[in-house]
Design a protein around this motif. Structure first.
Motif, mmCIF file in Angstrom:
data_model
loop_
_atom_site.group_PDB
_atom_site.id
_atom_site.type_symbol
_atom_site.label_atom_id
_atom_site.label_comp_id
_atom_site.label_asym_id
_atom_site.label_seq_id
_atom_site.Cartn_x
_atom_site.Cartn_y
_atom_site.Cartn_z
ATOM 1 N N GLY A 128 -2.347 -4.259 3.366
ATOM 2 C CA GLY A 128 -2.623 -4.041 1.947
ATOM 3 C C GLY A 128 -2.337 -2.619 1.514
ATOM 4 N N ASN A 129 -2.794 -1.660 2.315
ATOM 5 C CA ASN A 129 -2.598 -0.248 1.948
ATOM 6 C C ASN A 129 -1.138 0.169 2.010
ATOM 7 O OD1 ASN A 129 -5.119 1.053 1.162
ATOM 8 N ND2 ASN A 129 -5.851 0.427 3.178
ATOM 9 N N TRP A 130 -0.397 -0.358 2.974
ATOM 10 C CA TRP A 130 1.039 -0.022 3.043
ATOM 11 C C TRP A 130 1.792 -0.583 1.836
ATOM 12 C CZ3 TRP A 130 3.908 3.471 5.438
ATOM 13 C CH2 TRP A 130 3.364 4.122 6.551
ATOM 14 N N GLN A 131 1.414 -1.776 1.392
ATOM 15 C CA GLN A 131 2.065 -2.317 0.188
ATOM 16 C C GLN A 131 1.707 -1.463 -1.028
ATOM 17 O OE1 GLN A 131 2.135 -6.896 0.040
ATOM 18 N NE2 GLN A 131 0.913 -6.481 1.854
ATOM 19 N N TRP A 132 0.456 -1.033 -1.081
ATOM 20 C CA TRP A 132 -0.008 -0.197 -2.184
ATOM 21 C C TRP A 132 0.768 1.125 -2.214
ATOM 22 C CZ3 TRP A 132 -4.821 -1.008 -5.108
ATOM 23 C CH2 TRP A 132 -5.107 0.033 -5.985
ATOM 24 N N LEU A 133 0.823 1.790 -1.069
ATOM 25 C CA LEU A 133 1.389 3.147 -1.042
ATOM 26 C C LEU A 133 2.899 3.168 -1.179
ATOM 27 C CD1 LEU A 133 -1.159 4.494 1.474
ATOM 28 C CD2 LEU A 133 -0.756 5.413 -0.805
ATOM 29 N N SER A 134 3.540 2.056 -0.819
ATOM 30 C CA SER A 134 4.996 1.984 -1.015
ATOM 31 C C SER A 134 5.305 1.460 -2.420
ATOM 32 C CB SER A 134 5.623 1.076 0.044
ATOM 33 O OG SER A 134 5.080 -0.236 -0.070
ATOM 34 N N ALA A 135 4.240 1.229 -3.226
ATOM 35 C CA ALA A 135 4.366 0.689 -4.594
ATOM 36 C C ALA A 135 5.045 -0.686 -4.587
ATOM 37 C CB ALA A 135 5.087 1.660 -5.525
ATOM 38 N N SER A 136 4.831 -1.429 -3.500
ATOM 39 C CA SER A 136 5.406 -2.779 -3.389
ATOM 40 C C SER A 136 4.474 -3.825 -4.001
ATOM 41 C CB SER A 136 5.634 -3.130 -1.919
ATOM 42 O OG SER A 136 6.561 -2.245 -1.344
ATOM 43 N N ALA A 137 3.171 -3.538 -4.005
ATOM 44 C CA ALA A 137 2.179 -4.452 -4.588
ATOM 45 C C ALA A 137 0.938 -3.645 -4.932
ATOM 46 C CB ALA A 137 1.815 -5.553 -3.589
ATOM 47 N N PHE A 138 0.152 -4.148 -5.874
ATOM 48 C CA PHE A 138 -1.142 -3.581 -6.290
ATOM 49 C C PHE A 138 -1.036 -2.285 -7.094
ATOM 50 C CE2 PHE A 138 -1.843 -5.591 -2.034
ATOM 51 C CZ PHE A 138 -2.378 -6.772 -2.527
ATOM 52 N N PHE A 139 -0.171 -1.375 -6.680
ATOM 53 C CA PHE A 139 0.002 -0.082 -7.361
ATOM 54 C C PHE A 139 1.452 -0.007 -7.810
ATOM 55 C CE2 PHE A 139 1.468 4.356 -6.955
ATOM 56 C CZ PHE A 139 0.590 4.996 -7.819
ATOM 57 N N HIS A 140 1.672 0.350 -9.086
ATOM 58 C CA HIS A 140 3.035 0.248 -9.615
ATOM 59 C C HIS A 140 3.578 1.540 -10.229
ATOM 60 C CE1 HIS A 140 2.845 -3.992 -8.725
ATOM 61 N NE2 HIS A 140 1.669 -4.016 -9.304
ATOM 62 N N GLN A 141 2.838 2.648 -10.093
ATOM 63 C CA GLN A 141 3.342 3.911 -10.660
ATOM 64 C C GLN A 141 4.217 4.609 -9.620
ATOM 65 O OE1 GLN A 141 -0.694 5.060 -11.575
ATOM 66 N NE2 GLN A 141 -0.174 5.264 -13.723
ATOM 67 N N PHE A 142 5.354 3.982 -9.358
ATOM 68 C CA PHE A 142 6.226 4.457 -8.268
ATOM 69 C C PHE A 142 6.776 5.861 -8.519
ATOM 70 C CE2 PHE A 142 8.754 1.906 -11.223
ATOM 71 C CZ PHE A 142 9.761 2.797 -11.570
ATOM 72 N N PHE A 143 6.706 6.325 -9.770
ATOM 73 C CA PHE A 143 7.227 7.661 -10.113
ATOM 74 C C PHE A 143 6.244 8.762 -9.700
ATOM 75 C CE2 PHE A 143 5.531 5.137 -13.566
ATOM 76 C CZ PHE A 143 4.387 5.874 -13.917
ATOM 77 N N ARG A 144 5.035 8.364 -9.276
ATOM 78 C CA ARG A 144 4.071 9.376 -8.792
ATOM 79 C C ARG A 144 4.251 9.536 -7.283
ATOM 80 N NH1 ARG A 144 -1.719 7.767 -10.938
ATOM 81 N NH2 ARG A 144 -2.284 9.377 -9.457
ATOM 82 N N VAL A 145 4.941 10.594 -6.907
ATOM 83 C CA VAL A 145 5.297 10.798 -5.489
ATOM 84 C C VAL A 145 4.537 12.008 -4.940
ATOM 85 C CG1 VAL A 145 7.197 11.413 -3.936
ATOM 86 C CG2 VAL A 145 7.586 9.747 -5.762
#
Length: 521
Positions: A393-410
């Motif tokens: 779950g956390n890896w999907q979140w942190l890679s912005a693959s699922a759950f979290f979608h602000q991929f521009f926040r690096v």
């Protein structure tokens, strides 16, 4: 009828709040507490820190059982091969265990339950590894896993507080129960050493987090005395690079079940009572609900630990770059903050959650553009608290693959660490090679003049690697690539991944319905 019972310890490596163990003692004349070193779970890749923690937990459990005139029987092999022999050898009539929601565990338990039935052995399992019955949460959400934390909160609010933990068995509970023993048994079923598991312990560092229930309860007591700290705890305000942990580090104990999550929940409730305190998602109760959230997703979402065939995961054209992956895994990226974190992970088996954020973002969408599935494997082997559901779950979140979608926040591999550790003391601790660099260069040693590098006794490119990528450039390029992956997903689905609120599960099979019925009874 008085039973001959095996209680099968897997994750719930404790006596307190162990309803399946208490079920084993009911109408029981002989008890065999068993732990099986399953080659699938305890393979050679699993980090030595994690193996040491497990052995510590087993020793502690054996010690507690001996105080109740019992003991732990440790065996090796596939459970489906081991159990038929034990059923026959000990004339077993009942098998008990704690319910486990991982796909491998469910398949394994189904095989064992079916073998037990063939041998006329009753099977009882109880839910105590999570705060709630996960299936119940999914049922309350119309058969779909809730895909946001807020939604999970609303559901558990309706369900009411988790069940209260039950006490550990006493000598009184064990009065009519005996565990057969002999010298032959002592040797045959003893806990193996690291060396016997072919693990080289000579390079092991100090054991900062010893395994076991007694240690877990001691640490819990210690933290619960700090009432001000517990009440004001906010996870994002803790530091990823403090020299001693800025959080409880109770997670390994909960992962292995040395500490019951319900015991932790209710102890926190006592501390909070009548005091002003922080709230979920950032409070300590909030952390336990995050765990529940990812467990629920892992049960309700097919192929949860993979990108393909996982309906909530954005498909990304990750690169396959073995050189980059190895550099990240082996702390050779040339970014001291990242390399220090990966060194701590390998040496100690634990890193702060914000440190996990930094290295996970760096590996995936931030810098190296490598699949989160690769990072997931490394964490699974090296983390003491490596937990299948939380890790995926956390890896999907942190890679912005699922759950979290602000991929521009690096996360910046340079600026992020500086916020809480200007001098780079954390880097100096884990990368002593760089300890003589002045603070202005410790995060970017490649920028130091040659004379400074010489004075520090470390030449970049010779003693410590150059950065493997240029962060400013690749992060911009990768944001663009993420944008394209999102656009493709939207056009494929005609909907944004943010709006997708759940995946309806297929109708349960007859077996599942029977299992559900027996669980509720």
């Amino acid at each position: 009828m008085a039973h001959v019972c095996i209680h099968w310890f897997r994750k719930g490596l404790r006596l307190h709040d162990n309803p399946a163990l208490m079920a084993a003692l009911k109408d029981c004349k002989e008890l065999y507490p068993v732990f099986i070193l399953d080659p699938y779970l305890h393979h050679a890749q699993v980090g030595i820190n994690r193996q040491r923690f497990l052995i510590g937990a087993l020793k502690d459990l054996d010690c507690s059982l001996r105080k109740l005139n019992s003991r732990l029987f440790v065996l090796r092999g596939k459970p489906e091969d081991v159990f038929p022999k034990l059923f026959n050898r000990w004339n077993v009539t009942k098998l008990t265990y704690e319910y486990d929601t991982e796909p491998y565990s469910l398949r394994r338990d189904e095989k064992v339950a079916s073998l037990a039935k063939e041998h006329g052995v009753d099977v009882i399992y109880k839910i105590s590894h999570t705060l709630y019955n996960i299936e119940r949460i999914i049922e309350e959400n119309n058969g779909k896993p809730p895909l946001t934390y807020k939604r999970l909160q609303a559901i558990v609010q309706n369900l009411g507080p988790p069940k209260k933990p039950i006490p550990a068995p006493t000598l009184e509970n064990m009065r009519d129960v005996k565990t057969p023993g002999s010298q032959k048994y002592e040797d045959k079923y003893r806990i193996p050493t690291l060396e016997e598991l072919r693990l080289d312990s000579q390079f092991l560092g100090e054991e900062l987090f010893p395994g076991g229930e007694q240690e877990a309860l001691r640490r819990l007591d210690e933290h619960m005395k700090r009432t001000g700290w517990v009440c004001s705890f906010e996870k994002p305000q803790t530091s990823p690079n403090s020299l001693s942990p800025s959080t409880t580090v109770l997670s390994p104990y909960i992962t292995f079940g040395c500490l019951s999550v319900r015991t932790f929940w209710w102890r926190l409730t006592e501390v909070y009572r009548g005091r002003k305190h922080s709230d979920p998602p950032v409070s300590l109760h909030g952390q336990l609900l995050w765990r529940e959230f990812f467990y629920t997703c892992s049960v309700g979402i097919p192929n949860f630990n993979k990108m393909n065939e996982n309906p909530v995961c954005t498909k990304v054209d990750w690169d396959t770059n073995q050189k980059y992956l190895a550099a990240w895994r082996e702390a050779r990226t040339g970014f001291p903050f990242i390399d220090a974190i990966m060194t701590q992970l390998r040496q100690e088996g634990w890193i702060h959650h914000l440190a996990r954020h930094a290295v996970a973002c760096f590996l995936t969408r931030g810098d190296l553009w490598i699949s989160w599935e690769e990072g997931q494997k490394v964490f699974e082997d090296l983390l003491l608290d490596g937990d299948w559901a939380l890790n995926a779950g956390n890896w999907q979140w942190l890679s912005a693959s699922a759950f979290f979608h602000q991929f521009f926040r690096v996360y910046s591999p340079i600026a992020f660490g500086k916020k809480t550790d200007k001098n780079g003391d954390y880097i100096k601790k884990y990368l002593p090679l760089l300890k003589k660099f002045p603070p202005e260069y410790i995060y970017e040693p490649w920028k130091a003049p040659r004379s400074v590098q010489q004075a520090a006794g470390c030449i970049v490119g010779k003693d410590y690697p150059h950065p493997i990528v240029q962060h400013e450039q690749v992060s911009k390029k990768n944001i663009q690539r993420m944008k394209e992956a999102y656009a493709k997903r939207s056009s494929d689905n005609n909907e944004s991944p943010i709006k997708k609120q759940g995946v309806k599960r297929k109708a349960p099979s007859v077996i599942e319905m029977l299992q559900k019925k027996s669980r509720k009874e």
